[in-house]
Design a protein around this motif. Structure first.
Motif, PDB file in Angstrom:
ATOM      1  N   LYS A 301       0.823  -1.210   0.000  1.00 48.50           N
ATOM      2  CA  LYS A 301       0.000   0.000   0.000  1.00 48.50           C
ATOM      3  C   LYS A 301       0.855   1.256   0.000  1.00 48.50           C
ATOM      4  O   LYS A 301       0.522   2.260  -0.652  1.00 48.50           O
ATOM      5  CB  LYS A 301      -0.935  -0.002   1.209  1.00 48.50           C
ATOM      6  N   ASN A 302       1.967   1.212   0.713  1.00 45.67           N
ATOM      7  CA  ASN A 302       2.903   2.338   0.699  1.00 45.67           C
ATOM      8  C   ASN A 302       3.655   2.315  -0.630  1.00 45.67           C
ATOM      9  O   ASN A 302       4.344   1.347  -0.948  1.00 45.67           O
ATOM     10  CB  ASN A 302       3.876   2.238   1.870  1.00 45.67           C
ATOM     11  N   LYS A 303       3.531   3.380  -1.393  1.00 38.94           N
ATOM     12  CA  LYS A 303       4.131   3.352  -2.728  1.00 38.94           C
ATOM     13  C   LYS A 303       5.652   3.282  -2.695  1.00 38.94           C
ATOM     14  O   LYS A 303       6.269   2.936  -3.710  1.00 38.94           O
ATOM     15  CB  LYS A 303       3.669   4.538  -3.558  1.00 38.94           C
ATOM     16  N   ALA A 304       6.259   3.537  -1.553  1.00 40.59           N
ATOM     17  CA  ALA A 304       7.712   3.412  -1.459  1.00 40.59           C
ATOM     18  C   ALA A 304       8.158   1.975  -1.697  1.00 40.59           C
ATOM     19  O   ALA A 304       9.237   1.742  -2.253  1.00 40.59           O
ATOM     20  CB  ALA A 304       8.186   3.883  -0.083  1.00 40.59           C
ATOM     21  N   VAL A 305       7.334   1.010  -1.292  1.00 43.19           N
ATOM     22  CA  VAL A 305       7.656  -0.395  -1.543  1.00 43.19           C
ATOM     23  C   VAL A 305       7.639  -0.666  -3.045  1.00 43.19           C
ATOM     24  O   VAL A 305       8.540  -1.306  -3.591  1.00 43.19           O
ATOM     25  CB  VAL A 305       6.664  -1.315  -0.810  1.00 43.19           C
ATOM     26  N   ARG A 306       6.627  -0.159  -3.700  1.00 44.56           N
ATOM     27  CA  ARG A 306       6.507  -0.353  -5.148  1.00 44.56           C
ATOM     28  C   ARG A 306       7.622   0.376  -5.885  1.00 44.56           C
ATOM     29  O   ARG A 306       8.181  -0.128  -6.864  1.00 44.56           O
ATOM     30  CB  ARG A 306       5.134   0.117  -5.626  1.00 44.56           C
ATOM     31  N   GLN A 307       7.957   1.569  -5.407  1.00 47.82           N
ATOM     32  CA  GLN A 307       9.044   2.330  -6.017  1.00 47.82           C
ATOM     33  C   GLN A 307      10.390   1.627  -5.836  1.00 47.82           C
ATOM     34  O   GLN A 307      11.233   1.619  -6.743  1.00 47.82           O
ATOM     35  CB  GLN A 307       9.107   3.732  -5.411  1.00 47.82           C
ATOM     36  N   ALA A 308      10.578   1.022  -4.669  1.00 49.01           N
ATOM     37  CA  ALA A 308      11.834   0.312  -4.415  1.00 49.01           C
ATOM     38  C   ALA A 308      11.981  -0.882  -5.360  1.00 49.01           C
ATOM     39  O   ALA A 308      13.086  -1.168  -5.851  1.00 49.01           O
ATOM     40  CB  ALA A 308      11.895  -0.149  -2.965  1.00 49.01           C
ATOM     41  N   MET A 309      10.882  -1.568  -5.629  1.00 47.22           N
ATOM     42  CA  MET A 309      10.932  -2.672  -6.587  1.00 47.22           C
ATOM     43  C   MET A 309      11.277  -2.156  -7.975  1.00 47.22           C
ATOM     44  O   MET A 309      12.073  -2.760  -8.698  1.00 47.22           O
ATOM     45  CB  MET A 309       9.595  -3.411  -6.598  1.00 47.22           C
ATOM     46  N   LEU A 360      14.750   4.895  -0.465  1.00 50.51           N
ATOM     47  CA  LEU A 360      13.294   5.046  -0.615  1.00 50.51           C
ATOM     48  C   LEU A 360      12.546   4.397   0.547  1.00 50.51           C
ATOM     49  O   LEU A 360      11.605   4.976   1.096  1.00 50.51           O
ATOM     50  CB  LEU A 360      12.840   4.421  -1.940  1.00 50.51           C
ATOM     51  N   LEU A 361      12.973   3.210   0.923  1.00 54.02           N
ATOM     52  CA  LEU A 361      12.312   2.482   2.015  1.00 54.02           C
ATOM     53  C   LEU A 361      12.580   3.143   3.363  1.00 54.02           C
ATOM     54  O   LEU A 361      11.681   3.242   4.211  1.00 54.02           O
ATOM     55  CB  LEU A 361      12.772   1.022   2.023  1.00 54.02           C
ATOM     56  N   GLN A 362      13.808   3.596   3.552  1.00 51.90           N
ATOM     57  CA  GLN A 362      14.149   4.258   4.827  1.00 51.90           C
ATOM     58  C   GLN A 362      13.365   5.555   5.004  1.00 51.90           C
ATOM     59  O   GLN A 362      12.866   5.844   6.094  1.00 51.90           O
ATOM     60  CB  GLN A 362      15.650   4.522   4.885  1.00 51.90           C
ATOM     61  N   GLN A 363      13.233   6.334   3.946  1.00 54.24           N
ATOM     62  CA  GLN A 363      12.500   7.595   4.039  1.00 54.24           C
ATOM     63  C   GLN A 363      11.036   7.370   4.381  1.00 54.24           C
ATOM     64  O   GLN A 363      10.386   8.222   4.993  1.00 54.24           O
ATOM     65  CB  GLN A 363      12.619   8.353   2.718  1.00 54.24           C
ATOM     66  N   ALA A 364      10.503   6.224   4.021  1.00 49.11           N
ATOM     67  CA  ALA A 364       9.103   5.905   4.305  1.00 49.11           C
ATOM     68  C   ALA A 364       8.959   5.078   5.586  1.00 49.11           C
ATOM     69  O   ALA A 364       7.859   4.621   5.911  1.00 49.11           O
ATOM     70  CB  ALA A 364       8.493   5.150   3.140  1.00 49.11           C
ATOM     71  N   ASN A 365      10.064   4.870   6.297  1.00 50.50           N
ATOM     72  CA  ASN A 365      10.067   4.088   7.546  1.00 50.50           C
ATOM     73  C   ASN A 365       9.546   2.669   7.343  1.00 50.50           C
ATOM     74  O   ASN A 365       8.810   2.123   8.169  1.00 50.50           O
ATOM     75  CB  ASN A 365       9.239   4.796   8.622  1.00 50.50           C
ATOM     76  N   ILE A 366       9.942   2.058   6.242  1.00 53.15           N
ATOM     77  CA  ILE A 366       9.559   0.677   5.944  1.00 53.15           C
ATOM     78  C   ILE A 366      10.608  -0.272   6.508  1.00 53.15           C
ATOM     79  O   ILE A 366      11.802  -0.131   6.228  1.00 53.15           O
ATOM     80  CB  ILE A 366       9.430   0.450   4.419  1.00 53.15           C
TER      81      ILE A 366
END
Length: 534
Positions: A301-309, A360-366
């Motif tokens: 749901k967090n687009k940072a995950v999708r962006q990281a992929m 990207l993931l760190q900035q979104a706290n993933i």
């Protein structure tokens, strides 16, 4: 001899209008035994999909390849590339400057295969039926710009559109706009099973085992009247469970033509061979593969995950290891050969980078590693699908940022699971409805999208897609199309992977194979004939 034939789409496109104008059902070599075509497409009638061959339901390249032989449309896509030309219609065109009123005049003397006359009322009935049924495949979305259908006399049909749509002639060339007989197709109910009738170049008979179509028999329609020259009397399409058995049968001469989907190894071997009785024909194609996301699922749901992929996946390595020269990396949902294409994903992410993905993931706290399952279908997009997803799994897991499993499912269950949002991430393929950028955008991003995706961008839906459709000159739609692709690269509801070529293999006494497939991967069985072996 065994050889590789390259069909140049630019040349095909230039020739198409001249060749189409020579149509008619007479002529061609005809005669002889049935030409037998193999495919790994599987056709089933199930509780979830009881009417696979109804034009108001079918929305799959394999099913459309059956319908295009039997269901006549007002317009038709020509050999190779090029804009659609009249087929059941004598002439068609916009009659206003705003691309909102489209008129067609039917050919005189059109008949269904059973001999019944076709009138403008039949066209109106067919179009309104498909819109009213609103099948859950989403195929009626191709007709969504139609407001009303009007008839004037027996031969004129006028489409009043609810918005400008320069792509409308293309949509009238798709099977959902096929002309059906009201005696065979109820107004508010799908025609179940494998019964099929129309006014196209062939009549159709199904051979089945249980709920599965094993052989489609196409016989030349003596009542056909259109632009096409039918070069044979009968074609049989046989459905195979695997490409290896299909390949053995063409080598043995049990079938004459082998279509989708051959394995990469089969294509490679045929392209290198220098003897024998089987030829490989290569056509520049518009098939794409991509990952789709359920953007409401907790894992993505967090687009940072999708962006990281998107930042991690190495398309060049994926293509090289799995498909070799048979595919090319794709950085947009719109293929590189289509007007309006933009390399939006490369522009946004550049080369693959673990460091950028981690940021990207760190900035979104993933929290990493992110646990995911990548889903794919085992029997619909070719034998290499598993290998492809194993490579995607390896790339993501090697980054240390993801913990990915993969899961394969047969197509019938896979498609139903995807509709029910059972998959967070899933692989899909796409053959365009027609060769225009709109066909790579609207089906996934417009209202009532075919993926049942919860992703809905109001600017794309309400502004950019309508803007792009106002432009008859597709180059003039480039700004709107590029902005759509840039939004997709930013939000990543879809992640394009690669664009593939098309191949068919044929016994060398079969003629017409250079035109068997058009750029939208549509089979044109009427092109096939028997000739003298080279």
């Amino acid at each position: 001899m065994n050889r590789k034939t390259l069909v140049l789409p630019a040349v095909v496109g230039l020739l198409a209008p001249v060749l189409a104008a020579c149509g008619g059902s007479d002529g061609g070599s005809g005669g002889g035994d049935a030409i037998v075509v193999g495919t790994t497409d599987r056709f089933t009638a199930t509780k979830e999909a009881p009417a696979p061959l109804d034009p108001a339901w079918a929305y799959d390249v394999g099913l459309w390849n059956i319908l295009r032989q039997t269901q006549q449309t007002l317009m038709i896509q020509p050999r190779g590339d090029g804009e659609p030309v009249p087929e059941a219609a004598e002439q068609c065109g916009f009659t206003d400057t705003g691309n909102e009123r489209y008129s067609c005049t039917l050919r005189d003397g059109l008949k269904f295969a059973n001999g019944d006359a076709i009138t403008a009322a039949d066209v109106k009935y067919s179009i309104e039926r498909a819109i009213a049924i609103q099948a859950d495949t989403g195929v009626s979305s191709l007709l969504s710009t139609i407001d009303t259908v009007e008839t004037q006399g027996d031969r004129e049909v006028i489409f009043h559109l609810n918005t400008a749509d320069a792509t409308f002639p293309y949509k009238l060339s798709t099977p959902v706009a096929g002309i059906v007989d009201s005696d065979d197709y109820a107004k508010d109910k799908l025609r179940e099973g494998f019964e099929l009738s129309g006014s196209g170049p062939y009549t159709f008979k199904a051979e089945t085992e249980g709920d599965e179509l094993t052989k489609a028999v196409f016989t030349k329609n003596p009542n056909y009247k259109g632009t096409l020259t039918v070069n044979n009397d009968k074609v049989e399409m046989v459905s195979y469970a695997d490409a290896e058995t299909m390949g053995a049968d063409i080598e043995n001469g049990d079938i004459d033509v082998m279509t989708r989907a051959m394995t990469p190894d089969q294509i490679d071997e045929l392209s290198k061979a220098s003897g024998g009785a089987v030829d490989l024909v290569e056509v520049s194609g518009l098939e794409i593969r991509y990952l789709a996301f359920n953007t409401e699922a907790a894992t993505v749901k967090n687009k940072a995950v999708r962006q990281a992929m998107a930042q991690l996946i190495n398309r060049s390595e994926l293509v090289s290891k799995v498909y070799g020269s048979q595919a090319e990396p794709l950085y947009s949902m719109v293929p590189a050969t289509i007007t309006g294409h933009s390399n939006s994903f490369f522009n946004e992410y550049g080369d693959p980078s673990v460091d950028k993905a981690r940021a990207l993931l760190q900035q979104a706290n993933i929290t990493t590693p992110v646990k995911l399952t990548l889903n794919y279908t085992t029997d619909h997009y070719g034998a290499a699908a598993k290998t492809e997803f194993e490579e995607l799994q390896k790339q993501l897991n090697d980054s240390g940022l993801f913990d990915v499993d993969i899961k394969g499912t047969i197509w019938d269950k896979y498609r139903e699971g995807q509709k029910k949002h059972e998959y967070d991430v899933f692989g899909m393929g796409w053959f365009p409805d027609f060769p225009d950028a709109d066909s790579f955008i609207a089906p996934f991003l417009d209202k009532n999208n075919t993926l049942y995706s919860p992703y809905a961008n109001s600017k794309i839906i309400n502004t950019l897609i309508p803007e792009s459709r106002r432009e008859a000159d597709r180059l003039s739609a480039a700004d709107s199309l590029t902005e759509i692709q840039d939004i997709v690269a930013e939000d990543v509801p879809l992640l394009p992977l690669w664009q593939g070529k098309q191949y068919v293999a044929t016994r060398d006494d079969i003629t017409g194979t250079a035109y068997l497939l058009n750029s939208a991967s549509s089979l044109q069985l009427w092109e096939l004939g028997r000739g003298v072996s080279d």
